[in-house]
Design an enzyme around this catalytic site. Structure first.
Site, mmCIF file in Angstrom:
data_model
loop_
_atom_site.group_PDB
_atom_site.id
_atom_site.type_symbol
_atom_site.label_atom_id
_atom_site.label_comp_id
_atom_site.label_asym_id
_atom_site.label_seq_id
_atom_site.Cartn_x
_atom_site.Cartn_y
_atom_site.Cartn_z
ATOM 1 N N ALA A 151 0.866 -1.193 0.000
ATOM 2 C CA ALA A 151 0.000 0.000 0.000
ATOM 3 C C ALA A 151 0.898 1.237 0.000
ATOM 4 O O ALA A 151 2.120 1.144 0.109
ATOM 5 C CB ALA A 151 -0.893 -0.022 1.237
ATOM 6 N N ASN A 153 0.858 3.912 2.194
ATOM 7 C CA ASN A 153 1.005 4.745 3.393
ATOM 8 C C ASN A 153 2.358 4.612 4.085
ATOM 9 O O ASN A 153 2.864 5.561 4.651
ATOM 10 C CB ASN A 153 -0.145 4.469 4.382
ATOM 11 C CG ASN A 153 -0.233 3.018 4.789
ATOM 12 O OD1 ASN A 153 0.360 2.150 4.164
ATOM 13 N ND2 ASN A 153 -0.975 2.767 5.850
ATOM 14 N N THR A 232 -9.152 -5.553 -2.527
ATOM 15 C CA THR A 232 -7.969 -6.080 -3.228
ATOM 16 C C THR A 232 -7.550 -7.401 -2.611
ATOM 17 O O THR A 232 -7.180 -8.351 -3.319
ATOM 18 C CB THR A 232 -6.803 -5.061 -3.158
ATOM 19 O OG1 THR A 232 -7.254 -3.831 -3.713
ATOM 20 C CG2 THR A 232 -5.591 -5.539 -3.928
ATOM 21 N N GLU A 250 -2.510 -8.336 4.893
ATOM 22 C CA GLU A 250 -2.595 -7.241 5.873
ATOM 23 C C GLU A 250 -3.561 -6.218 5.301
ATOM 24 O O GLU A 250 -3.187 -5.429 4.428
ATOM 25 C CB GLU A 250 -1.212 -6.610 6.072
ATOM 26 C CG GLU A 250 -0.232 -7.484 6.814
ATOM 27 C CD GLU A 250 -0.651 -7.742 8.251
ATOM 28 O OE1 GLU A 250 -1.529 -7.020 8.765
ATOM 29 O OE2 GLU A 250 -0.114 -8.680 8.847
ATOM 30 N N CYS A 284 -3.652 1.791 8.772
ATOM 31 C CA CYS A 284 -4.658 0.710 8.711
ATOM 32 C C CYS A 284 -5.259 0.375 10.072
ATOM 33 O O CYS A 284 -6.429 0.028 10.179
ATOM 34 C CB CYS A 284 -4.030 -0.535 8.121
ATOM 35 S SG CYS A 284 -2.499 -0.970 8.942
ATOM 36 N N GLU A 381 -14.258 1.895 6.213
ATOM 37 C CA GLU A 381 -12.906 2.426 6.409
ATOM 38 C C GLU A 381 -12.755 3.678 5.550
ATOM 39 O O GLU A 381 -13.006 3.640 4.342
ATOM 40 C CB GLU A 381 -11.854 1.392 5.990
ATOM 41 C CG GLU A 381 -10.450 1.902 6.213
ATOM 42 C CD GLU A 381 -9.361 0.937 5.745
ATOM 43 O OE1 GLU A 381 -9.471 0.397 4.639
ATOM 44 O OE2 GLU A 381 -8.397 0.737 6.504
ATOM 45 N N GLU A 458 2.538 -10.366 10.486
ATOM 46 C CA GLU A 458 3.857 -9.838 10.149
ATOM 47 C C GLU A 458 4.614 -9.582 11.446
ATOM 48 O O GLU A 458 4.035 -9.577 12.532
ATOM 49 C CB GLU A 458 3.721 -8.548 9.329
ATOM 50 C CG GLU A 458 3.082 -8.825 7.981
ATOM 51 C CD GLU A 458 3.326 -7.766 6.932
ATOM 52 O OE1 GLU A 458 2.889 -6.623 7.140
ATOM 53 O OE2 GLU A 458 3.952 -8.091 5.903
HETATM 54 P P1 NDP Z 1 -5.167 -1.163 -2.449
HETATM 55 O O1 NDP Z 1 -5.836 -2.385 -1.964
HETATM 56 O O2 NDP Z 1 -5.864 -0.302 -3.426
HETATM 57 O O3 NDP Z 1 -3.776 -1.569 -3.144
HETATM 58 C C1 NDP Z 1 -2.788 -2.324 -2.474
HETATM 59 C C2 NDP Z 1 -1.768 -2.826 -3.485
HETATM 60 O O4 NDP Z 1 -2.353 -3.866 -4.271
HETATM 61 C C3 NDP Z 1 -1.310 -1.760 -4.471
HETATM 62 O O5 NDP Z 1 0.063 -1.953 -4.748
HETATM 63 C C4 NDP Z 1 -2.174 -2.054 -5.674
HETATM 64 O O6 NDP Z 1 -1.628 -1.555 -6.858
HETATM 65 C C5 NDP Z 1 -2.206 -3.558 -5.653
HETATM 66 N N1 NDP Z 1 -3.322 -4.148 -6.381
HETATM 67 C C6 NDP Z 1 -4.523 -3.593 -6.706
HETATM 68 N N2 NDP Z 1 -5.303 -4.497 -7.353
HETATM 69 C C7 NDP Z 1 -4.593 -5.658 -7.418
HETATM 70 C C8 NDP Z 1 -4.873 -6.971 -7.943
HETATM 71 N N3 NDP Z 1 -6.033 -7.274 -8.516
HETATM 72 N N4 NDP Z 1 -3.906 -7.911 -7.827
HETATM 73 C C9 NDP Z 1 -2.715 -7.624 -7.221
HETATM 74 N N5 NDP Z 1 -2.409 -6.405 -6.725
HETATM 75 C C10 NDP Z 1 -3.331 -5.447 -6.819
HETATM 76 O O7 NDP Z 1 -4.741 -0.367 -1.152
HETATM 77 P P2 NDP Z 1 -4.137 1.092 -1.025
HETATM 78 O O8 NDP Z 1 -2.826 1.155 -1.723
HETATM 79 O O9 NDP Z 1 -5.204 2.069 -1.388
HETATM 80 O O10 NDP Z 1 -3.858 1.162 0.558
HETATM 81 C C11 NDP Z 1 -4.821 1.430 1.485
HETATM 82 C C12 NDP Z 1 -5.353 0.148 2.117
HETATM 83 O O11 NDP Z 1 -4.282 -0.613 2.663
HETATM 84 C C13 NDP Z 1 -6.296 0.418 3.266
HETATM 85 O O12 NDP Z 1 -7.422 -0.429 3.196
HETATM 86 C C14 NDP Z 1 -5.461 0.075 4.479
HETATM 87 O O13 NDP Z 1 -6.219 -0.269 5.604
HETATM 88 C C15 NDP Z 1 -4.615 -1.031 3.984
HETATM 89 N N6 NDP Z 1 -3.425 -1.167 4.807
HETATM 90 C C16 NDP Z 1 -3.311 -2.253 5.642
HETATM 91 C C17 NDP Z 1 -2.230 -2.382 6.490
HETATM 92 C C18 NDP Z 1 -2.077 -3.571 7.382
HETATM 93 O O14 NDP Z 1 -0.959 -3.866 7.784
HETATM 94 N N7 NDP Z 1 -3.125 -4.283 7.735
HETATM 95 C C19 NDP Z 1 -1.188 -1.347 6.534
HETATM 96 C C20 NDP Z 1 -1.375 -0.299 5.582
HETATM 97 C C21 NDP Z 1 -2.473 -0.204 4.767
HETATM 98 P P3 NDP Z 1 -2.099 -0.095 -7.362
HETATM 99 O O15 NDP Z 1 -1.883 0.827 -6.198
HETATM 100 O O16 NDP Z 1 -1.217 0.174 -8.474
HETATM 101 O O17 NDP Z 1 -3.552 -0.244 -7.698
#
Ligand code: NDP
Length: 484
Positions: A151, A153, A232, A250, A284, A381, A458
């Site tokens: 992600a 952040n 995702t 995560e 998150c 969220e 993790e």
């Molecule tokens: P996304 O789910 O939009 O994207 C996460 C990653 O997955 C990005 O690199 C994205 O690429 C990639 N991705 C998107 N679609 C696919 C697919 N079909 N197959 C494989 N990879 C894919 O999340 P965000 O980047 O918007 O981050 C925010 C989210 O992350 C929030 O929901 C947050 O809660 C969560 N998060 C969770 C954490 C944890 O440890 N539990 C920590 C930090 C954040 P691209 O960006 O290019 O679309």
């Protein structure tokens, strides 16, 4: 451009470019200015990355754990030496204030490299006596090529939280950062090479979701670790299941924070600030549903507003600033959209709620009171600086309401009654819980979610089990008895 890397991808120990991939503009969230232009990985780039990871993994796994650990610990030292420079890149990539990135990003990545580097030499199997001299031994083996998808952040931290345990166990990695924040993972890859990692052990490819999706279904890949949203996560988990890959998920949350009327109000307000507004709310595990017992509700809100009025919003490169812009215009508009929903559904706006004027993607820290469980802002969220304050009467009632969510990432309680605190924590349906504090994530402790918030953990020794598997070996010192 000020932060243009040598090329978009880092494969087999070198920067690699293929300008035929779709362009990725890297935007500084404080000004809207383009600071780098990268290109999404083409199928040829993905082939190179996967082949190099596959080829490098066998020799890396054959090295002793002590040797692998030394590389990771050297990388940790280099990261700490370059913390200032890496923090400046992280601030430009994400918009997070330098005050934060100096202490929470490369430093957290270095902690992971150091911790798993230290564990690498102690990753062993066991000896199980069977009687009569026969025995079993187990061999802890690497999984193979692991894919990390991040992600936006905490780009440096995510690249290291996935890379460090993977490499400690003898795996190789292909890491795909979010296209919103593609710069820091390249730094991590460079540092690992400088620290002595063999070429191909840690590769970085850029791209949009489609690049992640191609990696997840590739048969050379043994494991996928995703940090991202629940939608995702569902797609990635389902795609990985086709070839029965190991997964770590995560994902997102809508975590509760309960404040009882016997809590130290200033500590509870501090917890609520850290758990809602650090990194402009883009964390998150944030405790975005703050349940405050009715007797102290107005006092809590008054103190919170007083403290929020002292937040320094501004240029993230100014080390006095402690509240920066959101990562992108899109993410800011999503959060502002939730503010409108909160107002429309009847929540009371107590603080903030507006975009801050200027070119950057700033919005004010925002607090809603009188929020009810059914309101959209209490269920979904937001991933922005929007806190919902709900009130409650009894312990039994608040625990049931706190758990009434499909998410289960984190949960916190503030009270001076420690017996009650432990009782509440035992009842929380969440992977990561806090008593009289909030949002810590040191590398020594497991981190991860329950319910829709994730699968696996993790950090800590537990992460080792998610990046290795056991081979069982039976040994007989006796004759083999057969029925005929
Ligand atoms: P996304 O789910 O939009 O994207 C996460 C990653 O997955 C990005 O690199 C994205 O690429 C990639 N991705 C998107 N679609 C696919 C697919 N079909 N197959 C494989 N990879 C894919 O999340 P965000 O980047 O918007 O981050 C925010 C989210 O992350 C929030 O929901 C947050 O809660 C969560 N998060 C969770 C954490 C944890 O440890 N539990 C920590 C930090 C954040 P691209 O960006 O290019 O679309």
């Amino acid at each position: 451009m000020k932060f243009q890397p040598k090329a978009s991808h880092f494969i087999n120990g070198e920067y690699v470019e293929d300008t035929s991939g779709a362009p990725i503009d890297v935007i500084y969230p404080a000004t809207g200015e383009i600071i780098a232009r990268l290109h999404s990985a083409t199928p040829e780039i993905l082939e190179q990355a996967l082949n190099s990871a596959k080829a490098a993994q066998v020799a890396w796994a054959a090295m002793s754990g002590t040797e692998r650990g030394r590389v990771l610990r050297r990388a940790a030292d280099i990261m700490r030496d370059r913390n200032h420079e890496l923090s400046i890149i992280e601030t430009h990539d994400t918009g997070k204030p330098l005050q934060e990135t100096l202490v929470a990003d490369a430093t957290s990545g270095a902690d992971a490299l150091e911790y798993f580097g230290g564990l690498a030499a102690s990753l062993t199997g066991e000896h199980i006596p069977l009687g009569g001299g026969d025995f079993v031994y187990t061999i802890r083996e690497a999984l193979g090529v692991c894919v990390g998808i991040g992600a936006w952040n905490y780009p440096t931290q995510i690249a290291c939280w996935k890379g460090a345990p993977a490499l400690a166990c003898g795996n190789s990695m292909v890491f795909k950062p979010s296209e919103t924040t593609p710069l820091s993972a390249l730094q991590v890859a460079e540092i690992l090479i400088e620290a002595g990692a063999p070429k191909g052990v840690y590769n970085v490819v850029q791209g949009y979701g489609d690049v992640g999706a191609s990696l997840v279904t590739d048969l050379r890949v043994a494991k996928v670790s995703l940090t991202g949203s629940v939608p995702t996560g569902r797609k990635v988990y389902a795609a990985a299941a086709g070839s029965m890959k190991h997964v770590t998920m995560e994902l997102g949350g809508k975590s509760p924070m309960i404040v009882f009327d016997d809590a130290d109000i200033d500590n509870a307000v501090s917890g609520a600030i850290l758990g809602n507004f650090y990194s402009s709310g883009q964390v998150c595990s944030n405790g975005t549903r703050v349940f405050v017992q009715k007797g102290i509700k107005e006092a809590f809100l008054a103190r919170l507003s007083e403290r929020l009025a002292t937040a320094k919003i501004g240029d993230p490169m100014d080390e006095e600033v402690n509240f920066g812009p959101m990562v992108s215009e899109n993410q800011m508009n999503i959060a502002l959209g939730y503010v409108e929903k909160g107002k429309a559904e009847g929540a009371r706006l107590v603080f903030g709620g507006e975009r801050v004027k200027g070119d950057g993607f700033y919005m004010q820290p925002t607090v809603f009171a009188d929020v009810t469980d059914a309101m959209t802002i209490a269920r979904e969220e937001i991933f922005g600086p929007v806190m919902s304050v709900l009130d409650f009467d009894t312990e039994e009632e608040v625990l049931a309401r706190a758990n009434d969510t499909e998410f289960g990432l984190a949960a916190g309680v503030f009270t001076s009654d420690l017996t009650r605190a432990h009782r509440i924590v035992a009842g929380f349906e969440a992977g990561t819980c806090y008593i009289n504090t909030y949002n810590l994530a040191p590398v020594e402790a497991p981190f991860g979610g329950s319910k829709l918030s994730g699968v696996g953990r993790e950090n800590s020794k537990l992460a080792i089990n998610h990046y290795s598997e056991m081979k069982t070996v039976y040994v007989s010192l006796n004759d083999v008895e057969a029925p005929y």
